[in-house]
Design a protein around this motif. Structure first.
Motif, PDB file in Angstrom:
ATOM      1  N   MET A   1      49.093  44.971  47.759  1.00 31.92           N
ATOM      2  CA  MET A   1      50.112  44.639  46.785  1.00 31.92           C
ATOM      3  C   MET A   1      49.561  44.116  45.591  1.00 31.92           C
ATOM      4  O   MET A   1      48.072  43.878  45.493  1.00 31.92           O
ATOM      5  N   LYS A   2      50.146  44.359  44.393  1.00 35.56           N
ATOM      6  CA  LYS A   2      49.433  43.975  43.120  1.00 35.56           C
ATOM      7  C   LYS A   2      50.015  42.607  42.849  1.00 35.56           C
ATOM      8  O   LYS A   2      50.997  42.163  42.711  1.00 35.56           O
ATOM      9  N   ILE A   3      48.839  41.812  42.520  1.00 31.79           N
ATOM     10  CA  ILE A   3      48.999  40.385  42.395  1.00 31.79           C
ATOM     11  C   ILE A   3      48.232  39.680  41.216  1.00 31.79           C
ATOM     12  O   ILE A   3      46.946  40.228  41.005  1.00 31.79           O
ATOM     13  N   ALA A   4      48.829  39.054  40.403  1.00 29.51           N
ATOM     14  CA  ALA A   4      48.194  38.227  39.278  1.00 29.51           C
ATOM     15  C   ALA A   4      48.220  36.742  39.507  1.00 29.51           C
ATOM     16  O   ALA A   4      48.989  36.343  40.178  1.00 29.51           O
ATOM     17  N   ILE A   5      46.829  36.235  39.252  1.00 29.93           N
ATOM     18  CA  ILE A   5      46.939  34.752  39.695  1.00 29.93           C
ATOM     19  C   ILE A   5      46.887  34.113  38.305  1.00 29.93           C
ATOM     20  O   ILE A   5      45.840  34.063  37.570  1.00 29.93           O
ATOM     21  N   LEU A   6      47.628  32.964  37.925  1.00 29.86           N
ATOM     22  CA  LEU A   6      47.657  32.230  36.889  1.00 29.86           C
ATOM     23  C   LEU A   6      46.727  30.979  37.030  1.00 29.86           C
ATOM     24  O   LEU A   6      46.992  30.396  38.160  1.00 29.86           O
ATOM     25  N   MET A  12      41.200  26.464  42.906  1.00 25.64           N
ATOM     26  CA  MET A  12      42.139  27.162  43.758  1.00 25.64           C
ATOM     27  C   MET A  12      42.784  28.657  43.410  1.00 25.64           C
ATOM     28  O   MET A  12      42.679  29.548  44.576  1.00 25.64           O
ATOM     29  N   GLY A  13      42.921  28.768  42.397  1.00 22.22           N
ATOM     30  CA  GLY A  13      43.271  30.340  41.939  1.00 22.22           C
ATOM     31  C   GLY A  13      41.879  31.278  42.325  1.00 22.22           C
ATOM     32  O   GLY A  13      42.435  32.544  42.636  1.00 22.22           O
ATOM     33  N   GLY A  14      40.729  30.990  42.075  1.00 24.80           N
ATOM     34  CA  GLY A  14      39.615  31.416  42.468  1.00 24.80           C
ATOM     35  C   GLY A  14      39.654  31.894  43.985  1.00 24.80           C
ATOM     36  O   GLY A  14      39.287  32.988  44.541  1.00 24.80           O
ATOM     37  N   ILE A  15      39.869  30.957  44.686  1.00 23.55           N
ATOM     38  CA  ILE A  15      40.028  31.031  46.301  1.00 23.55           C
ATOM     39  C   ILE A  15      40.848  32.034  46.805  1.00 23.55           C
ATOM     40  O   ILE A  15      40.663  32.795  47.403  1.00 23.55           O
ATOM     41  N   PHE A  16      42.061  31.679  46.290  1.00 28.53           N
ATOM     42  CA  PHE A  16      43.119  32.506  46.771  1.00 28.53           C
ATOM     43  C   PHE A  16      43.079  34.132  46.158  1.00 28.53           C
ATOM     44  O   PHE A  16      43.159  34.829  47.020  1.00 28.53           O
ATOM     45  N   GLY A  17      42.723  34.153  45.074  1.00 28.70           N
ATOM     46  CA  GLY A  17      42.511  35.535  44.415  1.00 28.70           C
ATOM     47  C   GLY A  17      41.308  36.144  44.975  1.00 28.70           C
ATOM     48  O   GLY A  17      41.539  37.413  45.183  1.00 28.70           O
ATOM     49  N   GLY A  18      40.418  35.368  45.282  1.00 27.92           N
ATOM     50  CA  GLY A  18      39.071  35.866  45.902  1.00 27.92           C
ATOM     51  C   GLY A  18      39.499  36.448  47.139  1.00 27.92           C
ATOM     52  O   GLY A  18      38.972  37.646  47.739  1.00 27.92           O
ATOM     53  N   TYR A  19      40.279  35.655  48.154  1.00 29.52           N
ATOM     54  CA  TYR A  19      40.423  36.165  49.380  1.00 29.52           C
ATOM     55  C   TYR A  19      41.373  37.259  49.332  1.00 29.52           C
ATOM     56  O   TYR A  19      41.481  38.332  50.115  1.00 29.52           O
ATOM     57  N   LEU A  20      42.725  37.339  48.618  1.00 31.17           N
ATOM     58  CA  LEU A  20      43.512  38.296  48.515  1.00 31.17           C
ATOM     59  C   LEU A  20      42.581  39.608  48.120  1.00 31.17           C
ATOM     60  O   LEU A  20      43.019  40.714  48.480  1.00 31.17           O
ATOM     61  N   ALA A  39      32.364  35.530  33.137  1.00 30.91           N
ATOM     62  CA  ALA A  39      31.488  35.396  34.265  1.00 30.91           C
ATOM     63  C   ALA A  39      32.071  36.043  35.522  1.00 30.91           C
ATOM     64  O   ALA A  39      31.121  36.752  36.285  1.00 30.91           O
ATOM     65  N   ILE A  40      33.283  36.236  35.655  1.00 30.24           N
ATOM     66  CA  ILE A  40      33.823  36.908  36.941  1.00 30.24           C
ATOM     67  C   ILE A  40      33.923  38.323  36.697  1.00 30.24           C
ATOM     68  O   ILE A  40      33.345  39.061  37.788  1.00 30.24           O
ATOM     69  N   ASN A  41      33.940  38.769  35.528  1.00 33.07           N
ATOM     70  CA  ASN A  41      33.799  40.151  35.383  1.00 33.07           C
ATOM     71  C   ASN A  41      32.600  40.621  35.281  1.00 33.07           C
ATOM     72  O   ASN A  41      32.163  42.120  35.718  1.00 33.07           O
ATOM     73  N   ASP A  42      31.697  40.026  34.757  1.00 33.62           N
ATOM     74  CA  ASP A  42      29.945  40.495  34.916  1.00 33.62           C
ATOM     75  C   ASP A  42      29.402  40.204  36.286  1.00 33.62           C
ATOM     76  O   ASP A  42      28.642  41.157  36.449  1.00 33.62           O
ATOM     77  N   ASN A  43      29.736  39.226  36.941  1.00 34.88           N
ATOM     78  CA  ASN A  43      28.981  38.805  38.220  1.00 34.88           C
ATOM     79  C   ASN A  43      29.755  38.624  39.273  1.00 34.88           C
ATOM     80  O   ASN A  43      29.049  38.285  40.285  1.00 34.88           O
ATOM     81  N   GLY A  44      31.088  39.126  39.216  1.00 35.73           N
ATOM     82  CA  GLY A  44      31.852  38.655  40.560  1.00 35.73           C
ATOM     83  C   GLY A  44      32.220  37.137  40.609  1.00 35.73           C
ATOM     84  O   GLY A  44      31.824  36.342  39.712  1.00 35.73           O
ATOM     85  N   LEU A  45      32.990  36.912  41.591  1.00 36.51           N
ATOM     86  CA  LEU A  45      33.686  35.577  41.859  1.00 36.51           C
ATOM     87  C   LEU A  45      32.590  35.091  43.131  1.00 36.51           C
ATOM     88  O   LEU A  45      32.740  35.872  44.309  1.00 36.51           O
ATOM     89  N   GLY A 137      33.234  31.043  37.345  1.00 35.91           N
ATOM     90  CA  GLY A 137      33.189  32.261  38.461  1.00 35.91           C
ATOM     91  C   GLY A 137      32.569  31.860  39.646  1.00 35.91           C
ATOM     92  O   GLY A 137      32.050  32.588  40.508  1.00 35.91           O
ATOM     93  N   ARG A 138      32.324  30.584  39.754  1.00 37.08           N
ATOM     94  CA  ARG A 138      31.708  29.870  40.831  1.00 37.08           C
ATOM     95  C   ARG A 138      32.731  28.698  41.475  1.00 37.08           C
ATOM     96  O   ARG A 138      32.582  27.585  40.690  1.00 37.08           O
ATOM     97  N   VAL A 139      33.150  28.763  42.669  1.00 37.39           N
ATOM     98  CA  VAL A 139      34.081  27.800  43.583  1.00 37.39           C
ATOM     99  C   VAL A 139      33.430  27.420  44.688  1.00 37.39           C
ATOM    100  O   VAL A 139      32.837  28.172  45.477  1.00 37.39           O
TER     101      VAL A 139
END
Length: 190
Positions: A1-6, A12-20, A39-45, A137-139
């Motif tokens: 599924m193609k998903i965007a997280i606002l 919470m957006g990071g947790i759900f987006g990361g899991y998905l 940070a997320i694009n350079d190092n990941g979440l 980039g860190r949650v």
């Protein structure tokens, strides 16, 4: 599924987006914070789990919804006072079949979203997961709980079932609610 997280650069957006994303979905975290996007694009979440593990998840982040293109699902995690602006900015990601799911805390977000995208596109949910933003980039994910999702109109649909299946495949415990607004009120009462 193609998903965007606002609000994808937040806790919470990071947790759900990361899991998905970890479950194989095509996820883009949308956030106005340039520091979070970089940070997320350079190092990941990085998600610090309750058990002490700290998985780093490769997921895309952007502050430009137009660069993402149409998606199947938009999940809104922005603060309630940013709802209208975030959903309006997400317009380039909305196609004929796109659903918009509010997993925000508070009351009144779904009608605000419906006034922009139409009631027929709106899913409503709530979650008992907890999260804290530690740095861009860190949650921290100190605890999980049930996530409830339903159609704003109340009647179950095929797309609702798809979203629930997608969440479950991502190890997000999720159940359908035919009276989702009652569930939101219950959480507010807590």
């Amino acid at each position: 599924m193609k998903i965007a997280i606002l609000g994808g650069g937040g806790a919470m957006g990071g947790i759900f987006g990361g899991y998905l994303a970890r479950a194989g979905n095509d996820v883009t975290l949308i956030d106005v914070s340039k520091a979070a996007v970089t940070a997320i694009n350079d190092n990941g979440l990085t998600i610090e789990e309750k058990d002490g593990s700290q998985p780093v998840i490769k997921v895309l982040a952007s502050n430009n919804p137009a660069s993402v293109g149409p998606v199947d699902l938009i999940i809104n995690f922005v603060k309630c006072y940013h709802t209208e602006a975030a959903v309006r900015a997400a317009a380039p990601m909305i196609a004929k079949e796109t659903a918009v799911l509010s997993l925000q805390n508070g009351w009144g977000n779904a009608p605000r979203i419906a006034s922009i995208v139409g009631e027929d596109r709106v899913l409503v949910g709530l979650t008992y997961h907890g999260g804290t933003l530690l740095a861009p980039g860190r949650v921290k994910h100190p605890g999980s709980g049930m996530t409830y999702i339903g159609e704003l109109a109340g009647k179950p649909t095929e797309r609702l079932g798809k979203v629930i299946d997608t969440f479950r495949a991502a190890q997000i415990e999720t159940t359908q609610s035919d009276r989702i607004l009652d569930e939101v009120w219950k959480k507010l009462a807590l």
